[in-house]
Design a protein around this motif. Sequence first.
Motif, PDB file in Angstrom:
ATOM      1  N   ASP A 104       0.812  -1.222   0.000  1.00  0.00           N
ATOM      2  CA  ASP A 104       0.000   0.000   0.000  1.00  0.00           C
ATOM      3  C   ASP A 104       0.846   1.274   0.000  1.00  0.00           C
ATOM      4  O   ASP A 104       0.317   2.367   0.081  1.00  0.00           O
ATOM      5  N   GLY A 105       2.158   1.114  -0.118  1.00  0.00           N
ATOM      6  CA  GLY A 105       3.010   2.299  -0.251  1.00  0.00           C
ATOM      7  C   GLY A 105       3.460   2.915   1.061  1.00  0.00           C
ATOM      8  O   GLY A 105       4.217   3.879   1.057  1.00  0.00           O
ATOM      9  N   SER A 106       2.997   2.384   2.202  1.00  0.00           N
ATOM     10  CA  SER A 106       3.413   3.035   3.459  1.00  0.00           C
ATOM     11  C   SER A 106       4.884   2.807   3.782  1.00  0.00           C
ATOM     12  O   SER A 106       5.462   3.576   4.540  1.00  0.00           O
ATOM     13  N   LEU A 130       6.818   5.665   2.575  1.00  0.00           N
ATOM     14  CA  LEU A 130       6.565   6.849   3.396  1.00  0.00           C
ATOM     15  C   LEU A 130       7.289   6.728   4.733  1.00  0.00           C
ATOM     16  O   LEU A 130       7.820   7.710   5.253  1.00  0.00           O
ATOM     17  N   ARG A 172      11.726  10.158  -6.565  1.00  0.00           N
ATOM     18  CA  ARG A 172      12.201   9.225  -5.525  1.00  0.00           C
ATOM     19  C   ARG A 172      13.637   9.539  -5.132  1.00  0.00           C
ATOM     20  O   ARG A 172      14.015   9.418  -3.973  1.00  0.00           O
ATOM     21  N   ALA A 180      13.614  12.540  -2.921  1.00  0.00           N
ATOM     22  CA  ALA A 180      13.094  12.221  -1.594  1.00  0.00           C
ATOM     23  C   ALA A 180      14.090  11.398  -0.776  1.00  0.00           C
ATOM     24  O   ALA A 180      13.856  11.147   0.399  1.00  0.00           O
ATOM     25  N   LEU A 185      15.015   8.235  -1.461  1.00  0.00           N
ATOM     26  CA  LEU A 185      14.740   6.801  -1.457  1.00  0.00           C
ATOM     27  C   LEU A 185      15.754   6.028  -2.290  1.00  0.00           C
ATOM     28  O   LEU A 185      15.900   4.833  -2.128  1.00  0.00           O
ATOM     29  N   GLU A 237      15.725  15.917   5.343  1.00  0.00           N
ATOM     30  CA  GLU A 237      14.783  16.001   6.461  1.00  0.00           C
ATOM     31  C   GLU A 237      13.736  17.097   6.246  1.00  0.00           C
ATOM     32  O   GLU A 237      12.890  17.333   7.087  1.00  0.00           O
ATOM     33  N   TYR A 280       7.267  13.260   1.074  1.00  0.00           N
ATOM     34  CA  TYR A 280       7.087  12.605  -0.212  1.00  0.00           C
ATOM     35  C   TYR A 280       5.698  11.989  -0.283  1.00  0.00           C
ATOM     36  O   TYR A 280       5.241  11.363   0.671  1.00  0.00           O
ATOM     37  N   ALA A 281       5.002  12.205  -1.379  1.00  0.00           N
ATOM     38  CA  ALA A 281       3.706  11.545  -1.604  1.00  0.00           C
ATOM     39  C   ALA A 281       3.789  10.795  -2.922  1.00  0.00           C
ATOM     40  O   ALA A 281       3.994  11.397  -3.970  1.00  0.00           O
ATOM     41  N   ALA A 282       3.677   9.481  -2.832  1.00  0.00           N
ATOM     42  CA  ALA A 282       3.922   8.633  -3.998  1.00  0.00           C
ATOM     43  C   ALA A 282       2.628   8.366  -4.766  1.00  0.00           C
ATOM     44  O   ALA A 282       1.563   8.850  -4.415  1.00  0.00           O
ATOM     45  N   GLY A 332      -0.640   4.820   0.482  1.00  0.00           N
ATOM     46  CA  GLY A 332      -0.026   4.633   1.795  1.00  0.00           C
ATOM     47  C   GLY A 332      -1.028   4.757   2.913  1.00  0.00           C
ATOM     48  O   GLY A 332      -0.696   5.186   4.019  1.00  0.00           O
ATOM     49  N   ARG A 386      -2.185  13.894   4.511  1.00  0.00           N
ATOM     50  CA  ARG A 386      -1.022  13.495   5.293  1.00  0.00           C
ATOM     51  C   ARG A 386       0.109  14.519   5.190  1.00  0.00           C
ATOM     52  O   ARG A 386       0.840  14.761   6.157  1.00  0.00           O
ATOM     53  N   ARG A 438       6.698  19.365   7.070  1.00  0.00           N
ATOM     54  CA  ARG A 438       7.886  19.532   6.211  1.00  0.00           C
ATOM     55  C   ARG A 438       7.650  20.686   5.234  1.00  0.00           C
ATOM     56  O   ARG A 438       6.516  20.949   4.842  1.00  0.00           O
TER      57      ARG A 438
END
Lengths: 218, 203
Positions: free
Chosen positions: A74-76, A79, B45, B48, B50, B63, B67-69, B73, B128, B134
Amino acid sequence: MIALLIRDLQLAFRAGGGFGLGLAFFLIVTVMVPFAVGPDAAGLAVIAPGVLWLGALLACLLSLDRLLSLDWEDGSLDLLATAPLPLEGVLSIKALAHWLTTGLPLVLAAPVLGVLLHLPAAGYIWIMVSLLIGTPALSVIGTFGAALTVGLKRGGLLLSLLVMPLYVPTLIFGAEAARRGALGLAGETPLLMLAGITLGTIALLPFASAAVLRVNLR
Amino acid sequence: MIEVRDLGVSRGAVPVLRGVGFSVSAGEALILQGPNGSGKTTLLRTLAGLQPPLCGEIRGDPEDCAYAAHADGVKLTLTVAENLEFWARVFGVTGIARALTGFDLEALQDRVAGGLSAGQRRRLSLARLMVTGRRLWILDEPTVSLDAASVQLFASAVRAHLRGGGAAIMATHIDLGIEGRVLDLAPFKARLSQSDADDGGFL
């Protein structure tokens, strides 16, 4: 960190969270063993500690697949990796949540199931103590395996194959401590070895798990 | 707030972008565009944190990024409020009321997220961002499955964030009506250089 632990426990206890999966499997294995090997009390008493340990280990293994893959799907997990928590800490908390929802119920259920296997009276305290000391290692090692295979489609088989050999030392010393205890022999030495394995994995493996998870998230 | 110089990113072992450079300061929005597969998600990504960049440098504090993918989530068995409260506590922010009003989620706050529609879930996922505290929002296709009214809610949330000294980098194809520079990624597409091709031959 506490927030993550509370969330993981909430998720486990809600519908479809998987709490009880390991416990049910443990119950099935130990109930089936007397049917398979025969109802001879003396024979069952000999194998009882080993069967309980093997059942607990397989029950633990069964629930590992969900440990990280649900958060990945679910992508968490992405995050969480960008959140201000160290990934080592996230994975330690995940292992702790797994132990609280899988390992601890197994420890508490073991003496009840011991009755079905004619476990000698002296063995009850030993099976509980050895599982209490040993199962945290199963959760931490399992988290490492889950971090290695996260993102693989149907990685459950690979996960089991990777984790199984890592579980062997815990199984040997755990079952040995319980066996000696049940026979009324001194079981302190295997118990200390077991405690050493558990402490070592708790101290070191979260770093390895975080490292492989970082690679897997790329 | 963030400065990128001569950045190269790769997906798997394949380089997808080379020589990307831009800077975003407080109050600015940067909109990334490019055809499917042009490396927008990979670039975001990388920004961010990752994945590591192939080459070049990113100056900025990881920091500082939220990030919102693509994926929401969102935990489907938790309620809307529980989902937001979890992230607020992870990021050390108190109060989710502003995020709930910002994305019109008050009426839904006690509903289990699994019972929401795709668009409502998306709104929860974007809300979120407001509880992360941030300053730099990194958004990957934020408007997927949102209706026209929700897109406006999202656009006004981004505008409020920019007015408050924040910044945003987003990959999107629809016009949000947000003042921002547009960066087309097509010219930065990495071509396999001779050395890469040689490596491929040896490996």
